[in-house]
Design an enzyme around this catalytic site. Structure first.
Site, PDB file in Angstrom:
ATOM      1  N   HIS A 115       9.159   7.329   8.345  1.00  0.00           N
ATOM      2  CA  HIS A 115       9.464   7.489   7.327  1.00  0.00           C
ATOM      3  C   HIS A 115      10.846   7.016   6.991  1.00  0.00           C
ATOM      4  O   HIS A 115      11.403   8.150   7.933  1.00  0.00           O
ATOM      5  CB  HIS A 115       8.417   7.721   6.051  1.00  0.00           C
ATOM      6  CG  HIS A 115       7.629   7.435   5.367  1.00  0.00           C
ATOM      7  ND1 HIS A 115       6.852   7.300   4.768  1.00  0.00           N
ATOM      8  CD2 HIS A 115       6.283   7.416   5.735  1.00  0.00           C
ATOM      9  CE1 HIS A 115       6.077   6.397   3.689  1.00  0.00           C
ATOM     10  NE2 HIS A 115       5.333   7.148   5.537  1.00  0.00           N
ATOM     11  N   ASN A 118       8.566   4.401   4.013  1.00  0.00           N
ATOM     12  CA  ASN A 118       8.965   3.890   5.244  1.00  0.00           C
ATOM     13  C   ASN A 118      10.242   2.744   5.821  1.00  0.00           C
ATOM     14  O   ASN A 118      11.317   2.925   4.861  1.00  0.00           O
ATOM     15  CB  ASN A 118       8.227   2.466   5.127  1.00  0.00           C
ATOM     16  CG  ASN A 118       6.711   3.085   5.383  1.00  0.00           C
ATOM     17  OD1 ASN A 118       6.723   3.430   4.296  1.00  0.00           O
ATOM     18  ND2 ASN A 118       5.977   3.453   6.791  1.00  0.00           N
ATOM     19  N   HIS A 164       4.628   4.455  13.373  1.00  0.00           N
ATOM     20  CA  HIS A 164       5.182   4.582  11.360  1.00  0.00           C
ATOM     21  C   HIS A 164       6.092   5.811  10.117  1.00  0.00           C
ATOM     22  O   HIS A 164       5.841   6.580  10.704  1.00  0.00           O
ATOM     23  CB  HIS A 164       4.297   4.890  10.543  1.00  0.00           C
ATOM     24  CG  HIS A 164       4.067   5.426   9.755  1.00  0.00           C
ATOM     25  ND1 HIS A 164       3.005   3.891   8.667  1.00  0.00           N
ATOM     26  CD2 HIS A 164       3.844   5.734   7.903  1.00  0.00           C
ATOM     27  CE1 HIS A 164       2.586   4.595   7.223  1.00  0.00           C
ATOM     28  NE2 HIS A 164       3.375   5.513   6.854  1.00  0.00           N
ATOM     29  N   CYS A 173       4.286   9.403   0.698  1.00  0.00           N
ATOM     30  CA  CYS A 173       3.198   9.879   0.134  1.00  0.00           C
ATOM     31  C   CYS A 173       2.554  10.859  -1.199  1.00  0.00           C
ATOM     32  O   CYS A 173       3.900  11.357  -0.760  1.00  0.00           O
ATOM     33  CB  CYS A 173       2.891  10.081   1.498  1.00  0.00           C
ATOM     34  SG  CYS A 173       1.285  10.717   1.313  1.00  0.00           S
ATOM     35  N   ARG A 203       1.168  -1.625   0.203  1.00  0.00           N
ATOM     36  CA  ARG A 203      -0.253  -0.072   0.283  1.00  0.00           C
ATOM     37  C   ARG A 203       0.192   1.165  -0.380  1.00  0.00           C
ATOM     38  O   ARG A 203       0.915   1.969  -0.995  1.00  0.00           O
ATOM     39  CB  ARG A 203      -1.314   0.066   1.245  1.00  0.00           C
ATOM     40  CG  ARG A 203      -2.114   0.858   1.084  1.00  0.00           C
ATOM     41  CD  ARG A 203      -2.209   2.069   1.504  1.00  0.00           C
ATOM     42  NE  ARG A 203      -1.163   2.290   2.714  1.00  0.00           N
ATOM     43  CZ  ARG A 203      -1.006   3.449   3.483  1.00  0.00           C
ATOM     44  NH1 ARG A 203      -0.587   4.833   2.921  1.00  0.00           N
ATOM     45  NH2 ARG A 203       0.180   3.439   4.274  1.00  0.00           N
ATOM     46  N   ASP A 204       1.629   1.747   1.275  1.00  0.00           N
ATOM     47  CA  ASP A 204       2.033   2.841   0.830  1.00  0.00           C
ATOM     48  C   ASP A 204       3.449   2.090  -0.460  1.00  0.00           C
ATOM     49  O   ASP A 204       3.925   3.612  -0.574  1.00  0.00           O
ATOM     50  CB  ASP A 204       2.492   2.755   3.094  1.00  0.00           C
ATOM     51  CG  ASP A 204       2.927   4.296   2.925  1.00  0.00           C
ATOM     52  OD1 ASP A 204       3.486   4.974   1.818  1.00  0.00           O
ATOM     53  OD2 ASP A 204       3.350   4.702   4.230  1.00  0.00           O
TER      54      ASP A 204
END
Ligand code: HMG
Ligand code: MG
Length: 306
Positions: A213, A253, A211, A244, A15-16
């Site tokens: 990055h 991440n 979370h 993002c 996803r990310d």
């Protein structure tokens, strides 16, 4: 100093990691990545987002990806659902294809909230409220992400009080777990600890994750700083994929491989097979025609060749 004896990692790579890729990644490749991650021992994988395809074209195949995954007992699959439209799309499939957990995502900065989800922080909570209720009615878990918990690309430094406020708002609408997100990877260990302390005013240690990055290369240091506080759940991305779309210049991440290497070296269990994880990261990196963005994966791959 006592670190947790085990850590749960949620691989958010599908996803990310992939949401920002310009060239389309076929659903079959995303599904294969999820399969490889679950085979490597990940107990939770953030698979996709039910968001507007105009905003994030790469996630337009969310339903196809969820439908194609071979579910494995003991593995949870989560998806992002920012509003009822997204939630309804996620549960319009047969029950066996429902996510185990949904993620609503707010920001600790007003400017980022507007850019990312097109509404204010207060409005975002009103959008999330029915989503949270509908998920809980169906026994689907609910996680809330707090973006820009230490810094915002538009507003600069973000005060811990903002994180505390958003955590309280999330608690009020019934969000069960929150993730403190350093969206643009500007955090330093002290700032991350302040943000975690703010979140802990409303959530317990078992309901909190980090979370991070890695834009400035501090995501692993920030993970260690949170570990020192007893935080034992983290999002990470295989091969360090990602970024993002509404945080220009921010990188992926922290690489799952790097976190696993650090944790295993510290005697902290993850349930993950690092070799298989490196293979999963290599698989998606090969598809994207780049090298894995993970120091540990690079070192281990070099060792295999030597
Ligand atoms: P909006 O434009 O305010 O929504 O977008 P709207 O309700 O006014 O609807 C406008 C159009 O979008 C309509 O279509 C809707 O049907 C459609 P039209 O009539 O114009 O053809 N629409 C949808 N389509 C599919 N799925 C939906 C959906 N909702 C509306 N769920 C919205 C609001 C939130 C949808 C939009 O801003 C959006 O999709 N944003 C994407 C945000 C995003 O995915 N960002 C990246 C993920 S968050 C992240 O990466 C941070 C995180 O990793 C933590 C961290 O690091 O910080 C989690
Ligand atoms: Mg993120």
């Amino acid at each position: 100093m006592k670190f947790p004896s085990k850590v749960k990692l949620v691989d958010v790579g599908p996803r990310d990691g992939l949401q920002n890729e310009k060239a389309p990644v076929p659903a079959a490749v995303k599904i294969e990545l999820v399969h490889r991650l679950q085979d490597a021992g990940l107990s939770e994988i953030e698979v996709t987002s039910f968001v507007s395809p105009k905003w994030v074209p790469q996630m337009a195949d969310a339903a196809e990806v969820m439908a194609g995954i071979r579910r494995q007992p003991g593995v949870r699959h989560s998806v992002l659902t920012p509003n009822m439209k997204g939630f309804e799309a996620a549960v319009s499939a047969p029950r066996a294809q429902w996510p185990d957990e949904i993620v609503v995502f707010a920001a600790a900065s007003e400017a980022f909230s507007q850019r990312n989800i097109n509404c204010s922080i207060t409005e975002s909570m009103e959008r999330f409220r029915p989503v949270v209720a509908a998920a809980r009615e169906r026994s689907i878990g609910v996680r809330g992400a707090i973006s820009c918990a230490v810094g915002c690309p538009y507003e600069g430094d973000v005060a811990p009080a903002q994180v505390e406020l958003v955590a309280r708002l999330m608690k009020d609408i019934g969000v069960q777990h929150i993730g403190v997100a350093d969206t643009i990877g500007v955090g330093t260990p002290d700032k991350v600890q302040r943000a975690m302390e703010a979140a802990l005013k409303h959530y317990g240690l078992d309901e909190l994750s980090g979370h991070f990055h890695d834009t400035y290369g501090l995501a692993l240091a920030n993970t260690l700083a949170a570990l020192e506080m007893g935080v034992w759940q983290y999002d990470s991305s295989s091969a360090g994929l990602g970024g993002c779309p509404y945080a220009k210049g921010a990188t992926g991440n922290v690489a799952t491989e790097d976190v696993v290497y650090m944790l295993h070296g510290m005697g902290i269990a993850t349930g993950i097979d690092l070799d298989k994880l490196v293979d999963a990261g290599q698989f998606i990196s090969d598809f994207l025609e780049r090298k894995p963005n993970s120091r540990a994966a690079t070192a281990l791959l070099n060792k295999r060749v030597a």
